[in-house]
Design an enzyme around this catalytic site. Structure first.
Site, short mmCIF file in Angstrom:
data_model
loop_
_atom_site.label_atom_id
_atom_site.label_comp_id
_atom_site.label_asym_id
_atom_site.label_seq_id
_atom_site.Cartn_x
_atom_site.Cartn_y
_atom_site.Cartn_z
CE LYS A 10 42.58 49.59 45.29
NZ LYS A 10 42.87 50.89 45.89
CB CYS A 11 37.01 47.68 38.34
SG CYS A 11 35.60 47.66 37.23
N GLY A 12 34.97 45.32 39.81
CA GLY A 12 34.33 44.02 39.62
C GLY A 12 34.18 43.65 38.16
NE ARG A 15 37.24 41.67 41.70
CZ ARG A 15 36.67 42.74 42.27
NH1 ARG A 15 37.35 43.87 42.36
NH2 ARG A 15 35.45 42.67 42.75
#
Length: 114
Positions: A10-12, A15
């Site tokens: 969920k973390c940019g 990712r």
């Protein structure tokens, strides 16, 4: 080269770091979703030691109750115990290779250990 990323999908930033690792042909990648499979207190201690940072530097404040719990002022042992028990408190992503460990914020820090 083997690389392990402690990842939150969920973390940019996590990712983006994962994408860097996935695009390297010579990396044998292990992805650990640390919210589902948290590292032990001992593993966290080793990761921070190898990264050359204090547990306080690996404490996630945003989106957690760390401040309310007084964790920014806590000693290293208290922080490690809290992070192992409640992995949302771990800042991400952490990446470990044979060349070292980095808290990859920003994501390009991963290049230092590849």
């Amino acid at each position: 080269m083997k690389a392990t990323i402690w990842h939150n999908p969920k973390c940019g930033t996590s990712r983006k770091t994962l994408a860097i690792l996935e695009n390297l042909a010579d990396v044998d990648l292990e992805v650990v979703e640390y919210l589902k499979t948290p590292p032990s207190r001992e593993k966290l201690e080793q990761l921070y030691r190898d990264a050359g940072i204090a547990p306080r530097d690996g404490l996630r404040l945003r989106g957690t109750d760390a401040k309310e719990r007084g964790l920014p002022d806590a000693d290293a042992d208290t922080l490690l115990e809290a992070m192992a028990a409640d992995p949302i408190l771990i800042e991400r992503p952490l990446v470990e290779t044979e060349k070292g460990v980095r808290l990859c914020r920003p994501q390009d820090r991963v290049l230092e250990i590849l």
